[in-house]
Scaffold this motif. Structure first.
Motif, PDB file in Angstrom:
ATOM      1  N   LYS A 245       4.671   8.328 -10.512  1.00  0.00           N
ATOM      2  CA  LYS A 245       4.105   7.846 -11.779  1.00  0.00           C
ATOM      3  C   LYS A 245       5.127   7.017 -12.559  1.00  0.00           C
ATOM      4  O   LYS A 245       5.747   6.136 -12.000  1.00  0.00           O
ATOM      5  N   ASP A 246       5.362   7.317 -13.834  1.00  0.00           N
ATOM      6  CA  ASP A 246       6.207   6.421 -14.649  1.00  0.00           C
ATOM      7  C   ASP A 246       7.708   6.647 -14.456  1.00  0.00           C
ATOM      8  O   ASP A 246       8.528   6.051 -15.144  1.00  0.00           O
ATOM      9  N   LYS A 247       8.082   7.488 -13.499  1.00  0.00           N
ATOM     10  CA  LYS A 247       9.524   7.731 -13.273  1.00  0.00           C
ATOM     11  C   LYS A 247      10.126   6.756 -12.271  1.00  0.00           C
ATOM     12  O   LYS A 247      11.343   6.594 -12.204  1.00  0.00           O
ATOM     13  N   GLY A 248       9.292   6.131 -11.452  1.00  0.00           N
ATOM     14  CA  GLY A 248       9.790   5.172 -10.466  1.00  0.00           C
ATOM     15  C   GLY A 248      10.504   5.841  -9.301  1.00  0.00           C
ATOM     16  O   GLY A 248      10.512   7.065  -9.168  1.00  0.00           O
ATOM     17  N   LEU A 249      11.106   4.991  -8.454  1.00  0.00           N
ATOM     18  CA  LEU A 249      11.828   5.485  -7.273  1.00  0.00           C
ATOM     19  C   LEU A 249      13.319   5.209  -7.462  1.00  0.00           C
ATOM     20  O   LEU A 249      13.719   4.079  -7.735  1.00  0.00           O
ATOM     21  N   ASN A 250      14.140   6.250  -7.315  1.00  0.00           N
ATOM     22  CA  ASN A 250      15.588   6.089  -7.557  1.00  0.00           C
ATOM     23  C   ASN A 250      16.360   5.524  -6.371  1.00  0.00           C
ATOM     24  O   ASN A 250      17.273   4.728  -6.542  1.00  0.00           O
TER      25      ASN A 250
ATOM     26  N   PHE B  81       9.092  -2.369  -3.127  1.00  0.00           N
ATOM     27  CA  PHE B  81       9.558  -1.245  -3.940  1.00  0.00           C
ATOM     28  C   PHE B  81      10.392  -1.652  -5.156  1.00  0.00           C
ATOM     29  O   PHE B  81      10.751  -0.788  -5.966  1.00  0.00           O
ATOM     30  N   VAL B  82      10.680  -2.945  -5.296  1.00  0.00           N
ATOM     31  CA  VAL B  82      11.493  -3.373  -6.454  1.00  0.00           C
ATOM     32  C   VAL B  82      10.880  -2.923  -7.789  1.00  0.00           C
ATOM     33  O   VAL B  82      11.614  -2.406  -8.650  1.00  0.00           O
TER      34      VAL B  82
ATOM     35  N   ASN C 183       0.835  -1.202   0.000  1.00  0.00           N
ATOM     36  CA  ASN C 183       0.000   0.000   0.000  1.00  0.00           C
ATOM     37  C   ASN C 183       0.875   1.260   0.000  1.00  0.00           C
ATOM     38  O   ASN C 183       0.607   2.231  -0.707  1.00  0.00           O
ATOM     39  N   LEU C 184       1.974   1.211   0.777  1.00  0.00           N
ATOM     40  CA  LEU C 184       2.908   2.343   0.818  1.00  0.00           C
ATOM     41  C   LEU C 184       3.519   2.554  -0.582  1.00  0.00           C
ATOM     42  O   LEU C 184       3.597   3.687  -1.080  1.00  0.00           O
TER      43      LEU C 184
ATOM     44  N   SER D 243       3.928   5.380  -5.739  1.00  0.00           N
ATOM     45  CA  SER D 243       3.754   5.255  -7.196  1.00  0.00           C
ATOM     46  C   SER D 243       2.809   6.331  -7.737  1.00  0.00           C
ATOM     47  O   SER D 243       3.013   6.877  -8.825  1.00  0.00           O
ATOM     48  N   ASN D 244       1.765   6.636  -6.957  1.00  0.00           N
ATOM     49  CA  ASN D 244       0.812   7.672  -7.389  1.00  0.00           C
ATOM     50  C   ASN D 244       1.474   9.030  -7.558  1.00  0.00           C
ATOM     51  O   ASN D 244       1.020   9.859  -8.337  1.00  0.00           O
ATOM     52  N   VAL D 245       2.585   9.244  -6.830  1.00  0.00           N
ATOM     53  CA  VAL D 245       3.290  10.537  -6.928  1.00  0.00           C
ATOM     54  C   VAL D 245       4.333  10.493  -8.048  1.00  0.00           C
ATOM     55  O   VAL D 245       4.402  11.399  -8.880  1.00  0.00           O
TER      56      VAL D 245
END
Ligand SMILES: NC(=O)c1ccc[n+]([C@@H]2O[C@H](COP(=O)([O-])OP(=O)(O)OC[C@H]3O[C@@H](n4cnc5c(N)ncnc54)[C@H](OP(=O)(O)O)[C@@H]3O)[C@@H](O)[C@H]2O)c1
Length: 246
Positions: A79-84, A125-126, A69-70, A75-77
């Motif tokens: 979007k398609d850039k992902g988390l670095n 988060f993978v 859920n986290l 992801s909603n923030v």
């Protein structure tokens, strides 16, 4: 532009990292996700949300079922850039350190927070880290996707000359082992996983006798973040970039 998530960000090293990143990396960082157990008790962190780059979410490291859920909120923030960058920082250290005082519940609790929490959070988060790696957007440094697991020099079996600290040492050794596996499993996805000892730092965990201020430790960690490349993958480093033995 890049995004970073830090757990245990309401105090200590986690809060220091948020402050440092907000001040010194402004142009490159688009989003900083900071987690804490209770926003109502995270006054100093919440005050920083006047900066729109900072997003605060609640997460308890023992509530492993809540991590997807986290990830979906993040992801909603992004979007398609992902988390670095994912910084698994939250951790605990017991006062019951000697063999005669060790309690099985305490050992279990340390594994839940210091080992299982970071592993399961990383699992959630993978997909977002893979997305960041694929889009090849510039991260804070040389890599597009990094998992930084905050370990400790006390996880080093070679450097253990004092004994004790059973819950803390064993849970951080296990975290190191998990980081090593992540470094192999995610290598082809372009994701780098590193264990980091932040130094002995003046926090509630490190105590008043610690030689390092939070600011000194996080300045080193943030510098290291800009330098991490494939050669760091799977290793244990300190906040000054020095490799430590297992
Ligand atoms: N300080 C040092 O000298 C030192 C040395 C080596 C390694 N480290 C490592 O550095 C990291 C940060 O330590 P620190 O010195 O900043 O410690 P700290 O000041 O005690 O802060 C610990 C952080 O972890 C959070 N946390 C604890 N249990 C949690 C849980 N179940 N779920 C979510 N968050 C939880 C705390 O949140 P609450 O406020 O809600 O409890 C707090 O934000 C830890 O992984 C620690 O092992 C520290």
């Amino acid at each position: 532009m890049c995004s970073i998530l830090i757990t245990g960000a309401n105090r200590g090293i986690g809060l220091g990292l948020v402050k440092n990143l907000l001040v010194h990396q402004q142009p490159k960082i688009q989003h900083i996700f900071a987690t804490c157990r209770d926003k109502g008790k995270a006054k100093e962190l919440m005050e920083l949300t006047t900066n729109s780059k900072l997003h605060v979410f609640e997460a308890d490291l023992i509530d492993h079922g809540s991590f997807f859920n986290l990830a979906s909120q993040v992801s909603n923030v992004v979007k398609d850039k992902g988390l670095n960058v994912l910084i698994n920082n939250a951790g605990i250290s017991s006062k019951f350190t000697r063999i005669g005082l060790v309690k099985s519940e305490d050992l279990l609790n340390h594994f839940k927070v210091n080992t299982i929490g970071p592993i399961m959070l990383t699992q959630a988060f993978v997909p977002l880290l893979k997305t960041a790696s694929k889009t090849n957007s510039n991260s804070v440094g040389k890599s597009s996707a990094v998992i930084l697991n905050i370990s400790s020099i006390m996880s080093s079996i070679t450097l253990n000359n004092q004994g004790g600290f059973y819950p803390y040492r064993t849970s951080k050794v296990a975290l190191n082992a998990a980081t090593k596996s992540l470094s192999i499993d995610l290598k082809n996805d372009g994701i780098i996983a590193v264990n980091l000892h932040p130094g002995w730092v003046k926090t509630s965990m490190g105590g008043a006798n610690a030689p390092l201020s939070i600011e000194e430790s996080v300045a080193g960690i943030c510098k290291l973040l800009t330098e991490i490349n494939q050669s760091y993958n799977g290793g244990l480093y300190d906040y000054q970039g020095k490799q430590l033995p297992w």
